[in-house]
Design a protein around this motif. Structure first.
Motif, PDB file in Angstrom:
ATOM      1  N   GLU A  36      38.639 -59.900 105.535  1.00 46.95           N
ATOM      2  CA  GLU A  36      39.110 -59.050 106.631  1.00 46.95           C
ATOM      3  C   GLU A  36      39.383 -57.626 106.151  1.00 46.95           C
ATOM      4  N   VAL A  37      40.049 -57.528 104.995  1.00 43.23           N
ATOM      5  CA  VAL A  37      40.349 -56.197 104.440  1.00 43.23           C
ATOM      6  C   VAL A  37      39.061 -55.481 104.055  1.00 43.23           C
ATOM      7  N   ASP A  38      38.138 -56.250 103.450  1.00 37.60           N
ATOM      8  CA  ASP A  38      36.840 -55.647 103.082  1.00 37.60           C
ATOM      9  C   ASP A  38      36.123 -55.099 104.307  1.00 37.60           C
ATOM     10  N   ASP A  39      36.088 -55.867 105.382  1.00 36.73           N
ATOM     11  CA  ASP A  39      35.412 -55.432 106.612  1.00 36.73           C
ATOM     12  C   ASP A  39      36.089 -54.191 107.199  1.00 36.73           C
ATOM     13  N   ARG A  40      37.427 -54.180 107.175  1.00 40.30           N
ATOM     14  CA  ARG A  40      38.164 -53.027 107.736  1.00 40.30           C
ATOM     15  C   ARG A  40      37.883 -51.762 106.930  1.00 40.30           C
ATOM     16  N   LEU A  41      37.881 -51.891 105.627  1.00 42.73           N
ATOM     17  CA  LEU A  41      37.573 -50.721 104.781  1.00 42.73           C
ATOM     18  C   LEU A  41      36.150 -50.227 105.025  1.00 42.73           C
ATOM     19  N   ALA A  42      35.218 -51.135 105.194  1.00 41.83           N
ATOM     20  CA  ALA A  42      33.832 -50.727 105.461  1.00 41.83           C
ATOM     21  C   ALA A  42      33.743 -49.957 106.789  1.00 41.83           C
ATOM     22  N   LEU A  43      34.474 -50.435 107.810  1.00 44.41           N
ATOM     23  CA  LEU A  43      34.488 -49.734 109.094  1.00 44.41           C
ATOM     24  C   LEU A  43      35.066 -48.333 108.948  1.00 44.41           C
ATOM     25  N   LEU A  44      36.180 -48.225 108.229  1.00 41.75           N
ATOM     26  CA  LEU A  44      36.801 -46.906 108.047  1.00 41.75           C
ATOM     27  C   LEU A  44      35.890 -45.968 107.267  1.00 41.75           C
ATOM     28  N   GLU A  45      35.170 -46.494 106.283  1.00 40.87           N
ATOM     29  CA  GLU A  45      34.243 -45.653 105.522  1.00 40.87           C
ATOM     30  C   GLU A  45      33.137 -45.113 106.412  1.00 40.87           C
ATOM     31  N   ARG A  46      32.626 -45.955 107.323  1.00 37.69           N
ATOM     32  CA  ARG A  46      31.587 -45.479 108.246  1.00 37.69           C
ATOM     33  C   ARG A  46      32.130 -44.354 109.138  1.00 37.69           C
ATOM     34  N   LEU A  47      33.362 -44.535 109.629  1.00 40.24           N
ATOM     35  CA  LEU A  47      33.966 -43.493 110.460  1.00 40.24           C
ATOM     36  C   LEU A  47      34.164 -42.197 109.670  1.00 40.24           C
ATOM     37  N   LYS A  48      34.596 -42.321 108.432  1.00 40.41           N
ATOM     38  CA  LYS A  48      34.818 -41.131 107.595  1.00 40.41           C
ATOM     39  C   LYS A  48      33.515 -40.381 107.357  1.00 40.41           C
ATOM     40  N   LYS A  49      32.426 -41.115 107.104  1.00 42.76           N
ATOM     41  CA  LYS A  49      31.129 -40.454 106.888  1.00 42.76           C
ATOM     42  C   LYS A  49      30.646 -39.736 108.145  1.00 42.76           C
ATOM     43  N   LYS A  50      30.943 -40.311 109.300  1.00 43.50           N
ATOM     44  CA  LYS A  50      30.465 -39.718 110.558  1.00 43.50           C
ATOM     45  C   LYS A  50      31.325 -38.554 111.022  1.00 43.50           C
ATOM     46  N   TYR A  51      32.632 -38.602 110.716  1.00 47.74           N
ATOM     47  CA  TYR A  51      33.537 -37.676 111.401  1.00 47.74           C
ATOM     48  C   TYR A  51      34.407 -36.822 110.467  1.00 47.74           C
ATOM     49  N   GLY A  52      33.930 -36.577 109.256  1.00 48.32           N
ATOM     50  CA  GLY A  52      34.647 -35.557 108.498  1.00 48.32           C
ATOM     51  C   GLY A  52      35.090 -35.892 107.097  1.00 48.32           C
ATOM     52  N   GLY A  53      34.882 -37.117 106.611  1.00 49.50           N
ATOM     53  CA  GLY A  53      35.158 -37.405 105.214  1.00 49.50           C
ATOM     54  C   GLY A  53      36.521 -37.970 104.905  1.00 49.50           C
ATOM     55  N   THR A  54      37.489 -37.802 105.803  1.00 50.06           N
ATOM     56  CA  THR A  54      38.829 -38.354 105.603  1.00 50.06           C
ATOM     57  C   THR A  54      39.309 -38.964 106.913  1.00 50.06           C
ATOM     58  N   LEU A  55      40.281 -39.875 106.788  1.00 50.27           N
ATOM     59  CA  LEU A  55      40.826 -40.452 108.010  1.00 50.27           C
ATOM     60  C   LEU A  55      41.610 -39.418 108.825  1.00 50.27           C
ATOM     61  N   GLU A  56      42.198 -38.423 108.139  1.00 45.58           N
ATOM     62  CA  GLU A  56      42.856 -37.344 108.875  1.00 45.58           C
ATOM     63  C   GLU A  56      41.845 -36.629 109.766  1.00 45.58           C
ATOM     64  N   ALA A  57      40.639 -36.375 109.216  1.00 50.44           N
ATOM     65  CA  ALA A  57      39.585 -35.721 110.003  1.00 50.44           C
ATOM     66  C   ALA A  57      39.128 -36.611 111.150  1.00 50.44           C
ATOM     67  N   VAL A  58      39.043 -37.929 110.906  1.00 47.27           N
ATOM     68  CA  VAL A  58      38.632 -38.866 111.953  1.00 47.27           C
ATOM     69  C   VAL A  58      39.645 -38.842 113.102  1.00 47.27           C
ATOM     70  N   CYS A  59      40.942 -38.838 112.752  1.00 46.47           N
ATOM     71  CA  CYS A  59      41.981 -38.810 113.791  1.00 46.47           C
ATOM     72  C   CYS A  59      41.926 -37.507 114.588  1.00 46.47           C
ATOM     73  N   ARG A  60      41.712 -36.380 113.880  1.00 44.14           N
ATOM     74  CA  ARG A  60      41.585 -35.083 114.584  1.00 44.14           C
ATOM     75  C   ARG A  60      40.388 -35.093 115.516  1.00 44.14           C
ATOM     76  N   LYS A  61      39.266 -35.651 115.030  1.00 42.60           N
ATOM     77  CA  LYS A  61      38.060 -35.716 115.853  1.00 42.60           C
ATOM     78  C   LYS A  61      38.316 -36.547 117.107  1.00 42.60           C
ATOM     79  N   GLY A  62      39.058 -37.618 116.950  1.00 42.94           N
ATOM     80  CA  GLY A  62      39.385 -38.448 118.111  1.00 42.94           C
ATOM     81  C   GLY A  62      40.185 -37.672 119.141  1.00 42.94           C
ATOM     82  N   ASP A  63      41.170 -36.896 118.655  1.00 43.61           N
ATOM     83  CA  ASP A  63      41.968 -36.078 119.580  1.00 43.61           C
ATOM     84  C   ASP A  63      41.098 -35.038 120.279  1.00 43.61           C
ATOM     85  N   GLU A  64      40.164 -34.410 119.514  1.00 35.68           N
ATOM     86  CA  GLU A  64      39.277 -33.395 120.090  1.00 35.68           C
ATOM     87  C   GLU A  64      38.366 -34.011 121.158  1.00 35.68           C
ATOM     88  N   LEU A  65      37.867 -35.189 120.878  1.00 35.29           N
ATOM     89  CA  LEU A  65      36.984 -35.839 121.840  1.00 35.29           C
ATOM     90  C   LEU A  65      37.729 -36.186 123.124  1.00 35.29           C
TER      91      LEU A  65
END
Length: 563
Positions: free
Chosen positions: A301-330
């Motif tokens: 479960e942890v492995d799958d969650r980390l893989a999902l977060l890595e995909r989001l980071k690659k798509k939306y800015g490289g860090t989870l902070e950037a992913v959260c900002r992108k979500g707010d912008e969207l």
């Protein structure tokens, strides 16, 4: 007014100081003597760009300085006081500029070092310089429209219109940008909603990946962590000879020591403190041991969650902070899109109302200009008669703009001066039909017509009388003298008919001293002035006839003021 001018090491001028009176002042002298150098010095003191070759040969710096006497209601006074360049009781402004051969210049206003831009603000406020170039500016439609407005004192109405125009232009830009933004969002709506849902469904937190990596490390090494924590617990508490058991024996021995030797009594509190801390530590190790357990499903479960977060980071800015900002912008973009029609409608309504105000004020300004045009034509007709152009006619043609841009910062109008110098000739654009001498007189007539509306204290005319002579020159001199009722007027001239009308006369001379050419100036007294007028009439050889003619011109010039 300009009360004093001091120039040092400037072109042909080594040292020069000139005190200027109010009224009409002429500057005369032979061609090349340096009359225009004085005008150039004043222009530099008003912010004109300087070149190093203006510095006198052999000197490293040129220094220019002028003193201006201001009346307290003058519009520049409050501005200078707001900049702390003029005291609350001061009405004299001293401007100084030092030109360096290195190309740098220093500027001072009332002894305070200021940027050159401060001097540029003085141009057109303290002094207006009119020469052949400035006469050409009268041919531009924008200048002709400004002259109409100045004659009618449209400053308040034109200011209202300009503010309304700027507000409308801002409202139009905001509405246009909003429309383009809404169109862009609609074109990308499907993608935006997909991306927003993807981030919302994942619901990441900024530090989640770091926390999951730590948990992953524990799950992967659960057996080892449990073994190590068990061993530590045994050593601390449970095994034979455990640390806590040994420490209890130390405590009993310390009690016996204290009963015999009181100097060891301080040991007991320290031993007990250590004992309590070790017991707490043992409990913590035990609890940690009990929590650790191999859990393959949790690891996956942890492995799958980390893989999902890595995909989001690659798509939306490289860090989870950037992913959260992108979500707010969207989410913000989608909210804007959902309300874009209402917002766009409101912005377009703001633009429409701003446009109506622009149109209303532009119509008022146009009507006022059309009324003013006829008054200005009538006034200029009188000026042309006085300037020996009795058959000249000037029509002020006011037309509305056409094409896409109906309105501009000056309104909706174009002005064109149509001119005819001779009887029976049709009116044509001033730029096409006026000779140099005629244009000079049109400029002077316009300045005279605007004199009561113009707040600039000092006007300088650099050979505005070029191309005229005889009765026309005398008429120009009279108009310049009349203009001095409203302004200090300085005029560079070669014409005795003009010079004789002045209230004061400055002679500019060029002399060779110590193998160097130098320019000097002097304010002429009555006798010297008559002699200079005579030279202007006939050259260096002055006859008694020329002196009588000069005296007659000066007499007529003095009478003109009382006529």
């Amino acid at each position: 007014m300009l009360s004093e001018l001091r120039v040092a090491n400037f072109a042909l001028i080594e040292q020069l100081q000139l005190t200027l009176p109010p009224g009409f002042v002429v500057l005369t002298g032979e061609t090349g003597a340096g009359k225009s150098l004085l005008i150039d010095a004043i222009a530099l003191l008003l912010g004109q760009r300087a070149a190093a070759d203006l510095i006198r040969t052999g000197a490293e710096e040129a220094e220019l300085e002028a003193a201006f006497s201001l009346s307290d209601p003058h519009p520049l006074v409050q501005h200078l006081r707001s900049l702390d360049l003029l005291g609350s009781q001061e009405t004299e402004l001293i401007v100084r500029r030092v030109l360096s051969r290195s190309g740098r210049s220093r500027t001072y206003v009332n002894s305070r070092l200021v940027p050159l831009q401060y001097l540029e603000q003085l141009s057109g406020v303290l002094v207006d310089i009119h020469g052949q170039h400035e006469q050409q500016s009268l041919l531009r439609p924008a200048m002709q429209l400004a002259a109409v407005d100045a004659f009618a004192s449209h400053d308040h109405l034109r200011g209202q219109y300009k503010r309304a125009f700027e507000q409308w232009r801002l409202a139009r830009r905001i509405a246009t940008e909003a429309e383009a933004q809404a169109l862009d969002l609609r074109q990308r709506e499907e993608l935006l909603r997909f991306q927003a849902k993807e981030i919302q469904d994942a619901a990441p937190s900024p530090e989640e990946d770091r926390e999951l990596l730590e948990e992953l490390q524990r799950l992967r090494h659960a057996d080892k962590l449990q073994s190590l924590s068990e061993a530590a617990y045994q050593i601390l508490y449970q095994a034979d000879g455990a640390v806590l058991g040994q420490l209890a024996m130390v405590e009993r021995q310390a009690q016996e020591l204290a009963g015999i030797d009181r100097t060891t009594a301080d040991w007991l509190p320290e031993i007990r403190t250590v004992k309590v801390k070790l017991r707490d530590l043992a409990d913590e190790v035990r609890r940690y041991r009990d929590r650790i357990a191999a859990d393959p499903s949790k690891l996956a479960e942890v492995d799958d969650r980390l893989a999902l977060l890595e995909r989001l980071k690659k798509k939306y800015g490289g860090t989870l902070e950037a992913v959260c900002r992108k979500g707010d912008e969207l989410l913000a973009a989608l909210s804007l899109l959902d309300h874009s029609q209402d917002r766009l409608h409101n912005l377009q309504e703001d633009e429409r109302q701003a446009f109506q105000e622009v149109r209303r004020l532009a119509d008022q300004l146009s009507a006022a200009r059309e009324r003013t045009a006829a008054l200005l034509e009538s006034r200029l007709q009188r000026e042309f008669t006085d300037l020996q152009m009795p058959h000249a006619r000037l029509q002020v043609k006011i037309e509305r703009n056409d094409g896409d841009e109906l309105f501009d910062p000056a309104g909706q109008d174009r002005a064109e001066f149509l001119f005819s110098a001779n009887k029976g000739e049709p009116l044509r654009p001033l730029a096409r039909v006026a000779s140099g001498g005629e244009l000079s007189r049109v400029m002077l007539g316009l300045k005279t017509a605007l004199a009561a509306h113009d707040t600039v204290p000092t006007l300088i005319f650099d050979e505005i009388d070029a191309g005229v002579g005889g009765a026309a020159a005398e008429a120009i001199g009279r108009r310049l003298r009349a203009l001095a009722a409203y302004h200090q007027v300085l005029c560079v001239t070669h014409l005795p008919q003009v010079a004789s009308q002045a209230h004061a006369h400055v002679l500019v001379e060029k002399q060779a001293r110590n193998r160097r050419t130098q320019t000097s100036v002097r304010l002429l007294d009555a006798g010297s002035r008559a002699e200079e007028i005579a030279k202007m009439l006939g050259g260096q050889t002055v006859t008694s006839t020329m002196r009588r003619a000069a005296a007659e011109l000066l007499k007529q010039g003095g009478q003109a003021e009382s006529d």
